[in-house]
Scaffold this motif. Structure first.
Motif, PDB file in Angstrom:
ATOM      1  N   GLU A   1       2.438  -5.616  15.426  1.00 43.20           N
ATOM      2  CA  GLU A   1       3.071  -6.873  15.016  1.00 43.20           C
ATOM      3  C   GLU A   1       2.995  -7.053  13.505  1.00 43.20           C
ATOM      4  OE1 GLU A   1       2.007  -9.374  19.126  1.00 43.20           O
ATOM      5  OE2 GLU A   1       1.042  -9.889  17.221  1.00 43.20           O
ATOM      6  N   LEU A   2       1.866  -6.678  12.936  1.00 44.84           N
ATOM      7  CA  LEU A   2       1.692  -6.824  11.490  1.00 44.84           C
ATOM      8  C   LEU A   2       2.693  -5.945  10.741  1.00 44.84           C
ATOM      9  CD1 LEU A   2      -0.225  -8.299   9.470  1.00 44.84           C
ATOM     10  CD2 LEU A   2      -1.482  -6.151   9.313  1.00 44.84           C
ATOM     11  N   ARG A   3       2.856  -4.732  11.212  1.00 42.85           N
ATOM     12  CA  ARG A   3       3.808  -3.827  10.556  1.00 42.85           C
ATOM     13  C   ARG A   3       5.227  -4.374  10.646  1.00 42.85           C
ATOM     14  NH1 ARG A   3       4.510   2.763  11.485  1.00 42.85           N
ATOM     15  NH2 ARG A   3       5.987   3.040   9.756  1.00 42.85           N
ATOM     16  N   ALA A   4       5.601  -4.889  11.799  1.00 39.94           N
ATOM     17  CA  ALA A   4       6.958  -5.414  11.986  1.00 39.94           C
ATOM     18  C   ALA A   4       7.210  -6.662  11.148  1.00 39.94           C
ATOM     19  CB  ALA A   4       7.191  -5.715  13.466  1.00 39.94           C
ATOM     20  N   GLU A   5       6.165  -7.409  10.909  1.00 39.34           N
ATOM     21  CA  GLU A   5       6.291  -8.692  10.224  1.00 39.34           C
ATOM     22  C   GLU A   5       6.664  -8.532   8.743  1.00 39.34           C
ATOM     23  OE1 GLU A   5       3.413 -12.388  11.025  1.00 39.34           O
ATOM     24  OE2 GLU A   5       2.531 -10.858   9.750  1.00 39.34           O
ATOM     25  N   GLY A   6       6.071  -7.538   8.077  1.00 40.90           N
ATOM     26  CA  GLY A   6       6.438  -7.265   6.687  1.00 40.90           C
ATOM     27  C   GLY A   6       5.648  -7.995   5.628  1.00 40.90           C
ATOM     28  N   VAL A   7       4.630  -8.761   6.010  1.00 40.25           N
ATOM     29  CA  VAL A   7       3.772  -9.395   5.007  1.00 40.25           C
ATOM     30  C   VAL A   7       2.937  -8.334   4.293  1.00 40.25           C
ATOM     31  CG1 VAL A   7       1.892 -11.054   4.619  1.00 40.25           C
ATOM     32  CG2 VAL A   7       3.708 -11.574   6.270  1.00 40.25           C
ATOM     33  N   TYR A   8       2.397  -7.404   5.060  1.00 37.52           N
ATOM     34  CA  TYR A   8       1.719  -6.219   4.532  1.00 37.52           C
ATOM     35  C   TYR A   8       2.655  -5.030   4.769  1.00 37.52           C
ATOM     36  CZ  TYR A   8      -2.596  -8.991   4.589  1.00 37.52           C
ATOM     37  OH  TYR A   8      -3.548  -9.953   4.369  1.00 37.52           O
ATOM     38  N   ARG A   9       2.839  -4.197   3.743  1.00 31.47           N
ATOM     39  CA  ARG A   9       3.768  -3.079   3.867  1.00 31.47           C
ATOM     40  C   ARG A   9       3.109  -1.800   3.357  1.00 31.47           C
ATOM     41  NH1 ARG A   9       9.341  -5.888   1.447  1.00 31.47           N
ATOM     42  NH2 ARG A   9       9.251  -7.722   2.818  1.00 31.47           N
ATOM     43  N   ILE A  10       3.175  -0.762   4.158  1.00 28.95           N
ATOM     44  CA  ILE A  10       2.793   0.572   3.712  1.00 28.95           C
ATOM     45  C   ILE A  10       4.092   1.331   3.481  1.00 28.95           C
ATOM     46  CG2 ILE A  10       1.535   2.676   4.242  1.00 28.95           C
ATOM     47  CD1 ILE A  10      -0.303   1.096   6.038  1.00 28.95           C
ATOM     48  N   VAL A  11       4.291   1.788   2.256  1.00 28.37           N
ATOM     49  CA  VAL A  11       5.577   2.380   1.871  1.00 28.37           C
ATOM     50  C   VAL A  11       5.345   3.684   1.118  1.00 28.37           C
ATOM     51  CG1 VAL A  11       6.846   0.201   1.771  1.00 28.37           C
ATOM     52  CG2 VAL A  11       5.557   0.964  -0.241  1.00 28.37           C
ATOM     53  N   THR A  12       6.328   4.568   1.185  1.00 29.73           N
ATOM     54  CA  THR A  12       6.306   5.779   0.363  1.00 29.73           C
ATOM     55  C   THR A  12       6.635   5.377  -1.080  1.00 29.73           C
ATOM     56  OG1 THR A  12       8.657   6.232   0.633  1.00 29.73           O
ATOM     57  CG2 THR A  12       7.158   7.135   2.313  1.00 29.73           C
TER      58      THR A  12
ATOM     59  N   HIS B   1       0.877  -1.164   0.000  1.00 30.59           N
ATOM     60  CA  HIS B   1       0.000   0.000   0.000  1.00 30.59           C
ATOM     61  C   HIS B   1       0.913   1.211   0.000  1.00 30.59           C
ATOM     62  CE1 HIS B   1      -3.914   1.921   0.801  1.00 30.59           C
ATOM     63  NE2 HIS B   1      -3.228   2.803   1.503  1.00 30.59           N
ATOM     64  N   VAL B   2       0.679   2.157  -0.905  1.00 36.10           N
ATOM     65  CA  VAL B   2       1.574   3.298  -1.061  1.00 36.10           C
ATOM     66  C   VAL B   2       0.946   4.525  -0.414  1.00 36.10           C
ATOM     67  CG1 VAL B   2       2.935   4.667  -2.678  1.00 36.10           C
ATOM     68  CG2 VAL B   2       2.379   2.291  -3.226  1.00 36.10           C
ATOM     69  N   ALA B   3       1.720   5.223   0.415  1.00 36.49           N
ATOM     70  CA  ALA B   3       1.228   6.405   1.134  1.00 36.49           C
ATOM     71  C   ALA B   3       2.378   7.390   1.298  1.00 36.49           C
ATOM     72  CB  ALA B   3       0.667   6.016   2.501  1.00 36.49           C
ATOM     73  N   GLU B   4       2.032   8.668   1.321  1.00 35.88           N
ATOM     74  CA  GLU B   4       3.066   9.689   1.557  1.00 35.88           C
ATOM     75  C   GLU B   4       3.599   9.625   2.981  1.00 35.88           C
ATOM     76  OE1 GLU B   4       4.399  11.354  -0.676  1.00 35.88           O
ATOM     77  OE2 GLU B   4       3.005  11.949  -2.254  1.00 35.88           O
ATOM     78  N   ASP B   5       2.744   9.236   3.922  1.00 39.71           N
ATOM     79  CA  ASP B   5       3.122   9.183   5.334  1.00 39.71           C
ATOM     80  C   ASP B   5       2.732   7.812   5.894  1.00 39.71           C
ATOM     81  OD1 ASP B   5       3.476   9.421   8.059  1.00 39.71           O
ATOM     82  OD2 ASP B   5       2.466  11.366   8.226  1.00 39.71           O
ATOM     83  N   PRO B   6       3.617   6.814   5.797  1.00 36.48           N
ATOM     84  CA  PRO B   6       3.279   5.471   6.270  1.00 36.48           C
ATOM     85  C   PRO B   6       2.886   5.408   7.742  1.00 36.48           C
ATOM     86  CG  PRO B   6       5.175   5.371   4.826  1.00 36.48           C
ATOM     87  CD  PRO B   6       4.906   6.826   5.086  1.00 36.48           C
ATOM     88  N   ASP B   7       3.506   6.219   8.605  1.00 39.77           N
ATOM     89  CA  ASP B   7       3.142   6.196  10.025  1.00 39.77           C
ATOM     90  C   ASP B   7       1.669   6.555  10.214  1.00 39.77           C
ATOM     91  OD1 ASP B   7       5.702   5.494  10.825  1.00 39.77           O
ATOM     92  OD2 ASP B   7       6.336   7.564  11.124  1.00 39.77           O
ATOM     93  N   ARG B   8       1.237   7.593   9.531  1.00 36.78           N
ATOM     94  CA  ARG B   8      -0.169   8.010   9.634  1.00 36.78           C
ATOM     95  C   ARG B   8      -1.080   6.954   9.026  1.00 36.78           C
ATOM     96  NH1 ARG B   8      -4.038  10.180   6.627  1.00 36.78           N
ATOM     97  NH2 ARG B   8      -2.694  10.333   4.790  1.00 36.78           N
ATOM     98  N   ALA B   9      -0.664   6.388   7.890  1.00 33.97           N
ATOM     99  CA  ALA B   9      -1.495   5.382   7.232  1.00 33.97           C
ATOM    100  C   ALA B   9      -1.641   4.130   8.104  1.00 33.97           C
ATOM    101  CB  ALA B   9      -0.899   5.031   5.876  1.00 33.97           C
ATOM    102  N   TRP B  10      -0.560   3.700   8.748  1.00 33.70           N
ATOM    103  CA  TRP B  10      -0.669   2.551   9.650  1.00 33.70           C
ATOM    104  C   TRP B  10      -1.623   2.870  10.801  1.00 33.70           C
ATOM    105  CZ3 TRP B  10       0.023  -2.326   9.073  1.00 33.70           C
ATOM    106  CH2 TRP B  10       1.012  -2.837   8.238  1.00 33.70           C
ATOM    107  N   ALA B  11      -1.512   4.076  11.334  1.00 32.37           N
ATOM    108  CA  ALA B  11      -2.366   4.456  12.466  1.00 32.37           C
ATOM    109  C   ALA B  11      -3.839   4.508  12.062  1.00 32.37           C
ATOM    110  CB  ALA B  11      -1.915   5.804  13.025  1.00 32.37           C
ATOM    111  N   GLU B  12      -4.117   5.011  10.874  1.00 33.90           N
ATOM    112  CA  GLU B  12      -5.508   5.199  10.455  1.00 33.90           C
ATOM    113  C   GLU B  12      -6.107   3.963   9.791  1.00 33.90           C
ATOM    114  OE1 GLU B  12      -6.257   8.706   8.189  1.00 33.90           O
ATOM    115  OE2 GLU B  12      -5.093  10.011   9.525  1.00 33.90           O
ATOM    116  N   TYR B  13      -5.271   3.181   9.087  1.00 35.81           N
ATOM    117  CA  TYR B  13      -5.819   2.118   8.247  1.00 35.81           C
ATOM    118  C   TYR B  13      -5.247   0.731   8.548  1.00 35.81           C
ATOM    119  CZ  TYR B  13      -7.065   6.321   5.663  1.00 35.81           C
ATOM    120  OH  TYR B  13      -7.548   7.559   5.312  1.00 35.81           O
ATOM    121  N   GLY B  14      -4.352   0.640   9.513  1.00 38.20           N
ATOM    122  CA  GLY B  14      -3.735  -0.647   9.812  1.00 38.20           C
ATOM    123  C   GLY B  14      -4.720  -1.732  10.192  1.00 38.20           C
TER     124      GLY B  14
END
Length: 326
Positions: A269-280, A225-238
């Motif tokens: 845990e999901l973010r750390a695992e790397g199966v799903y990735r939100i990236v710039t 999933h591509v986002a300008e701000d991955p931290d915000r995207a994880w917080a809002e859509y994780g």
């Protein structure tokens, strides 16, 4: 150039009929946009009776995508073969193959949820034999000639567009699936990165005197999933990614091997695992993957956010991937 995939399973645990209709329409519009930008594949799949509205009818969805696109392939990965009537499946795939000019790719597996077999009153214990019958039948059906089927003479028309037949792969993570593919001379699509199973399949091709090839998932094929701000995207859509990950985990026993398998129980845990990735966009280019799989509507993701991800990928990532290839 890497393979580029947009995946849709249309999951939405909180959907109303109206919101799910809007999600389906958005997915078709996204496919048309992706096709115009040079995305190579739309991937979809089949599951039944799931509370979160997982897409049960991938061929109907594929038909809508083909009507809105000109170039990209649609991979149905995978159908649950024994739940389909073999003759009707042969017809449906032939029609889609004709409509699309040969852009349909079908992976036939046997599934791993007894609940789905119960829903259609299909005997779970006979799934291997039913899968054999299904594959043998569709291959005969696509010749357009008469053949014997369950004690009667049948003929299926029209013949497909593709020669000798539409692209059909056998999916699975078992030796039985590899044997089935090799015996029939069909390509093999392991459900995870399983080099040992690929070697077994190749040995069987020699033994049976057939020809085939393997479409092996990479050792690492994250859902992006591509986002300008991955931290915000994880917080809002994780939570949307976590919902899908937990759904998959609830279905998979210890002997099920899948390219998408998560043990995470929290978004962190999901973010750390790397199966799903939100990236710039920059991070996405730097992934250096053989396949870039976008999942813009994962787990009930808001449609607007799905569009943001797809736009960023197509406008800020895809041209750079093409430049790297050049």
């Amino acid at each position: 150039m890497p393979v580029t995939v947009v995946r849709f399973n249309l999951v939405d645990p909180d959907a109303t009929p109206a919101s799910l209709s809007a999600r389906y329409k958005a997915a078709v519009e996204m496919a048309a946009y992706a096709d115009d930008r040079g995305i190579t594949t739309v991937q979809t799949e089949e599951h039944h009776g799931v509370a979160n509205n997982w897409l049960p009818s991938p061929f109907a969805f594929a038909g809508a995508v083909f009507g809105a696109t000109r170039r990209l392939a649609v991979t149905v990965s995978a159908i649950i073969g024994p739940l389909h009537d073999p003759l009707r499946l042969a017809e449906d795939i032939a029609v889609l193959d004709l409509l699309s000019g040969g852009r349909l790719v079908t992976v036939a597996g046997i599934g791993y949820r007894p609940e789905e077999y119960a829903l259609f009153d299909v005997d779970w214990k006979r799934r291997g034999r039913l899968q054999d019958e299904l594959l043998e039948t569709v291959l005969k059906a696509w010749t357009g000639e008469e053949f014997e089927y369950r004690g009667r003479t049948v003929r299926v028309t029209p013949r497909p567009y593709s020669e000798p037949h539409p692209l059909l792969l056998v999916g699975g993570s078992s030796k039985a699936a590899a044997r089935r593919a090799a015996r029939l001379g069909l390509p093999f699509f392991p459900s995870a990165h399983l080099p040992g199973l690929e070697s077994y399949y190749k040995e069987l091709l020699v033994e049976y005197g057939t020809e085939g090839w393997t479409m092996m998932p990479a050792a690492e094929t994250p859902l992006l999933h591509v986002a300008e701000d991955p931290d915000r995207a994880w917080a809002e859509y994780g939570e949307h990614f976590l919902h899908e990950a937990r759904t998959y985990a609830s279905w998979q026993s210890g002997d099920i091997r899948s390219a998408v398998k998560s043990a995470a129980t929290t978004v962190g845990e999901l973010r750390a695992e790397g199966v799903y990735r939100i990236v710039t966009p920059d991070e996405c280019v730097a992934q250096g993957l053989a396949s870039y799989v976008l999942h813009p509507l994962s787990g009930g993701m808001p449609v607007d956010e799905g569009w943001r991800s797809l736009h960023l990928f197509c406008e800020n990532v895809l041209p750079r991937l093409k430049d790297l290839e050049g």
